[in-house]
Design an enzyme around this catalytic site. Structure first.
Site, PDB file in Angstrom:
ATOM      1  CG  ASP A 189      16.026 -41.845   5.552  1.00  0.00           C
ATOM      2  OD1 ASP A 189      17.012 -41.135   5.805  1.00  0.00           O
ATOM      3  OD2 ASP A 189      15.759 -42.905   6.117  1.00  0.00           O
TER       4      ASP A 189
ATOM      5  CG  HIS B 230      15.304 -32.306  10.424  1.00  0.00           C
ATOM      6  ND1 HIS B 230      15.248 -33.565   9.866  1.00  0.00           N
ATOM      7  CD2 HIS B 230      16.535 -32.218  10.999  1.00  0.00           C
ATOM      8  CE1 HIS B 230      16.389 -34.207  10.094  1.00  0.00           C
ATOM      9  NE2 HIS B 230      17.177 -33.405  10.775  1.00  0.00           N
TER      10      HIS B 230
ATOM     11  CG  LEU C  63      -4.920 -41.319   9.852  1.00  0.00           C
ATOM     12  CD1 LEU C  63      -4.638 -42.560   9.003  1.00  0.00           C
ATOM     13  CD2 LEU C  63      -4.205 -40.113   9.256  1.00  0.00           C
TER      14      LEU C  63
HETATM   15  C1  FPP Z   1      15.592 -38.613   8.512  1.00  0.00           C
HETATM   16  O1  FPP Z   1      16.244 -37.778   7.576  1.00  0.00           O
HETATM   17  C2  FPP Z   1      14.626 -37.834   9.281  1.00  0.00           C
HETATM   18  C3  FPP Z   1      14.608 -37.728  10.641  1.00  0.00           C
HETATM   19  C4  FPP Z   1      15.603 -38.389  11.504  1.00  0.00           C
HETATM   20  C5  FPP Z   1      13.627 -36.892  11.341  1.00  0.00           C
HETATM   21  C6  FPP Z   1      12.239 -36.852  10.767  1.00  0.00           C
HETATM   22  C7  FPP Z   1      11.537 -35.739  11.406  1.00  0.00           C
HETATM   23  C8  FPP Z   1      10.667 -34.887  10.816  1.00  0.00           C
HETATM   24  C9  FPP Z   1      10.218 -35.025   9.433  1.00  0.00           C
HETATM   25  C10 FPP Z   1      10.123 -33.711  11.567  1.00  0.00           C
HETATM   26  C11 FPP Z   1       9.464 -33.972  12.875  1.00  0.00           C
HETATM   27  C12 FPP Z   1       8.419 -35.021  12.845  1.00  0.00           C
HETATM   28  C13 FPP Z   1       7.085 -34.833  13.035  1.00  0.00           C
HETATM   29  C14 FPP Z   1       6.181 -35.997  13.079  1.00  0.00           C
HETATM   30  C15 FPP Z   1       6.496 -33.497  13.175  1.00  0.00           C
HETATM   31  P1  FPP Z   1      17.808 -37.584   7.695  1.00  0.00           P
HETATM   32  O2  FPP Z   1      18.072 -36.449   8.605  1.00  0.00           O
HETATM   33  O3  FPP Z   1      18.434 -38.867   8.102  1.00  0.00           O
HETATM   34  O4  FPP Z   1      18.210 -37.196   6.240  1.00  0.00           O
HETATM   35  P2  FPP Z   1      19.517 -37.675   5.453  1.00  0.00           P
HETATM   36  O5  FPP Z   1      19.458 -39.176   5.388  1.00  0.00           O
HETATM   37  O6  FPP Z   1      19.366 -37.022   4.110  1.00  0.00           O
HETATM   38  O7  FPP Z   1      20.705 -37.156   6.231  1.00  0.00           O
END
Ligand code: FPP
Length: 222
Positions: A2, A19, A113
């Site tokens: 997050d 992201h 892993l």
């Molecule tokens: C949550 O942060 C994050 C996500 C919904 C996406 C996570 C994805 C990645 C890190 C990239 C792709 C994954 C891989 C495995 C390559 P948020 O967008 O909810 O952030 P916020 O809470 O600050 O709005």
């Protein structure tokens, strides 16, 4: 994982930049987990509920995921990482599904892993699916309802081949579980850190492992 959106907002950047930086953290954490001898690492990369995000953000996340799978395959091979995925994988765009299946196949002989990507994953949906599977087996006479116990339920979850998590790390100070592995984390130790996911790296991960090492796990005993 997050905090990608907040990381970007703090810098007046589009959310997708958060992201994109988040993928760097994924790389660092996967490498560190392998080096530290972690057996299984599950990353909550895309929840069932994330489909309700704006179309462009969903598309960008799917693109990042596809790119990650293509660009990391060599590194996964070099580091002996076996790739797995849990969730409703049929929801994924065809192209992403194909590279995912290819990467799972190509890394299936690795013995280090186990990296498990939770994609289009929701824990309640997973439990409903398990109940449906068990009900169908009972209807066909292959499962005696009296024999349904914890092991039987666990054996019908996506995670049937993996041990329950010992440690759950949540970034950006979120004090919620957000529909993640509800059954499986019954006795997991929780570490919540204020660090936003794009800033979360090797040292933060190692610190979380050290914090885990300081916990006394009692599993309901004394
Ligand atoms: C949550 O942060 C994050 C996500 C919904 C996406 C996570 C994805 C990645 C890190 C990239 C792709 C994954 C891989 C495995 C390559 P948020 O967008 O909810 O952030 P916020 O809470 O600050 O709005």
């Amino acid at each position: 994982m997050d905090g990608n959106g907040r990381w970007a907002k703090e810098r007046s950047l589009p959310r997708i930049e958060g992201h994109r930086r988040g993928v760097e953290s994924v790389r660092a954490v996967v490498r560190t987990a392998g080096e530290a001898g972690v057996g299984f690492l599950t990353l909550y990369a895309f929840s069932q509920e994330n489909w309700s995000r704006p179309r462009l953000e969903v598309q960008a996340l799917m693109r990042l995921l596809g790119q990650f799978l293509k660009s990391e395959i060599r590194e996964l091979q070099e580091n002996n990482v076996q790739l797995h995925a849990i969730g409703n994988l049929d929801d994924l765009p065809g192209g992403v599904r194909r590279v995912l299946d290819g990467a799972r196949r190509e890394t299936s002989g690795n013995t280090g892993l186990r990296l498990i990507l939770a994609l289009s994953y929701g824990s309640r949906q997973e439990i409903v699916r398990a109940v449906r599977l068990m009900a169908a087996e009972a209807r066909e006479g292959r499962l005696d309802p009296e024999k349904v116990d914890e092991a039987c339920v666990a054996a019908h979850l996506y995670t049937k081949d993996y041990p329950d998590p010992d440690l759950l790390i949540r970034t950006s100070d979120e004090m919620r579980i957000s529909n993640f592995l509800l059954w499986q984390i019954s006795y997991a130790e929780l570490v919540v850190t204020p660090v936003l996911w794009p800033d979360f790296g090797r040292e933060h991960f190692l610190e979380a492992l050290r914090e885990y090492g300081r916990r006394h796990r009692r599993f309901g005993g004394i």
